[in-house]
Design a protein around this motif. Structure first.
Motif: not given
Length: 506
Positions: A1-21
């Motif tokens: 969690m120490g990494e720089k994370v840019a605030a933003g919104r996620f759409d429905l495809s983001d979580r599926r793509h993230y799960r694949e990654k």
């Protein structure tokens, strides 16, 4: 969690793509393990300490941005709320006079930070929960001005879908709600890192899980929250409830909380990372451009960025960590159970006890986790958090006493069995006897006198009440006295109970 994370919104495809990654990362981790690509044994340890900012009145100060600007060192960084800082100490090789060196570095760093905080009328206080925190201090407006904290808060709140309920019954009973995760910021801890090889990881993690109850029993330092006296170490129930994405219905179904002791002993590090994917939905589905499997195919070392980020949102008390140093991957066990403070000497004594005990337990011919049910280890952790130095723990009996398990006072267990093991473990690390004896002697004296940070805080608070101070004033006076003694530096078992300052009359 120490990494720089840019605030933003996620759409429905983001979580599926993230799960694949995530699954690609897990496959990459498995390949690294099979191909034996990890670093050789180095006996490296590291320490992080979360800190509070408070004024001369003992009350929290929401000034971490200004203080960090003055400190101007990469060793210090923000934490969740504006009254938090964190200091990171560079890795040390276990051996020699490592604990004296660590203590000197910590004293130098904290004294410098305290001087810089003094420029804005604040000071550094090392304690598990700042006793003077009020509910109004732990609101979204006091989140640190860093995108990743805002984003994490938004995602946990959205996952839960309703206010967070804090319900902790100890000496007194606290029940309240929060609209954000900010109450988590009350928990300031010490994180002890130990780099281990994949072949040794499971033994070290299992040993660390078995050891946490003893760590808390001797090291508890968080008895107060929002003016209530709760558990002797109130951080674990607070952290669990303040980050709980599960509404009551999911809790009733047995869905795991993100702040988690675990549910079984393990046989490999891979199991913990695989559990993370199986049990916990993504909170921050932010994808890196790297293709970890392509990097491996090209002979490189993947960052496994999604796996690392996801792991940082599952709050195990002993967390697996994947890292890369000098282009070589490594694994660490991150022990997160201890509260900060009371003094540098106490922090280093807790570290010496942990590193020695874990080494000895991990190398026993008949390991403790083969004789202690996992559920019993978790019950021990709960008992230690509730009762601190006065806890009773269940531990395997020696064979000459018939085997099995028996309940024993934590101080008796530590003095008779665990301190000798810690001594042997520090010898195995090559720690010099003078270092070993001094810091383990601090733990022994806490046990002999039945004193730790939590018992001193509670006793001094009650002494202030007996002198006629109102509760808020008693907590503030106790916190001021705590800060004075913390800065003097003598370990907490030597601290006199009570206040020096006169009680106002009338």
């Amino acid at each position: 969690m120490g990494e720089k994370v840019a605030a933003g919104r996620f759409d429905l495809s983001d979580r599926r793509h993230y799960r694949e990654k995530l699954h690609d990362c897990l496959a990459g981790l498995e390949r690294l393990l099979v191909e034996k690509r990890f670093d050789r044994p180095k006996n490296l340890m590291g320490v992080e300490i979360e800190l509070n900012l408070a004024g001369a009145d003992g009350l929290p100060r929401m000034l971490n941005g200004q203080v960090l600007e003055r400190i101007a060192s990469r060793d210090f960084q923000t934490e969740l709320a504006m009254f938090n800082l964190e200091v990171n100490i560079a890795p040390h090789r276990l051996g020699g006079r490592v604990f004296d060196r660590l203590a000197e570095e910590l004293r130098t760093s904290l004294a410098y930070a305290d001087r810089k905080a003094g420029e804005v009328d604040a000071g550094i206080v090392m304690t598990g929960i700042l006793p003077t925190l009020e509910r109004d201090d732990l609101v979204s407006a006091n989140l640190s001005e860093v995108d990743r904290y805002t984003l994490l808060n938004d995602q946990i709140v959205a996952a839960r879908g309703e206010d967070f309920l804090l319900d902790i019954e100890g000496v007194e009973h606290l029940v309240c709600t929060s609209k954000s995760i900010v109450p988590e910021a009350a928990c300031t801890s010490v994180q002890l890192h130990l780099q281990v090889t994949p072949a040794r990881f499971a033994d070290v993690w299992n040993a660390a899980q078995a050891a946490v109850a003893a760590q808390i029993a001797v090291g508890a330092n968080s008895p107060f929250l929002f003016g209530r006296e709760l558990w002797r170490e109130s951080r674990p129930p607070l952290f669990l409830q303040a980050t709980d994405t599960r509404p009551p219905e999911l809790q009733a179904q047995g869905v795991r909380p993100r702040t988690w002791f675990g549910e079984r002993w393990i046989s490999s590090a891979f199991e913990l990372f695989e559990e993370n994917l199986r049990f916990f939905p993504a909170l921050l589905p932010i994808c890196d451009e790297e293709d970890p499997l392509a990097v491996l195919d090209a002979g490189g070392v993947p960052k496994l960025a999604e796996l690392v980020l996801h792991n940082g949102t599952v709050y195990r008390w002993n967390r697996p960590v994947y890292g890369i140093a000098d282009g070589v991957p490594h694994l660490r066990v991150e022990n997160r159970v201890l509260p900060a403070g009371p003094t540098v000497t106490d922090v280093v004594a807790n570290a010496a006890f942990y590193y020695g005990l874990v080494r000895a337990l991990a190398e026993e011919s008949r390991p403790v986790w083969t004789r202690l049910p996992f559920a019993t280890a978790e019950a021990n952790f709960d008992a230690a958090c509730r009762h601190g130095i006065d806890a009773r723990l269940v531990w395997p009996r020696r064979a000459r006493y018939g085997g099995g398990t028996a309940e024993v006072d934590a101080v008796t267990l530590v003095r008779d069995e665990l301190l000798p093991l810690a001594e042997a473990g520090l010898d195995a690390w090559g720690v010099e006897p003078a270092d070993r004896d001094f810091y383990l002697g601090v733990i022994e004296e806490r046990c002999r006198r039945r004193v730790n940070g939590a018992s001193w805080q509670a006793a001094t608070f009650h002494r202030a009440l007996e002198r006629g101070l109102p509760r808020d004033a008693a907590l503030a006076a106790m916190t001021r006295r705590y800060a004075e003694l913390m800065n003097e530096g003598d370990p907490v078992h030597t601290w006199p109970v009570g206040l020096l300052e006169p009680v106002p009359l009338g």
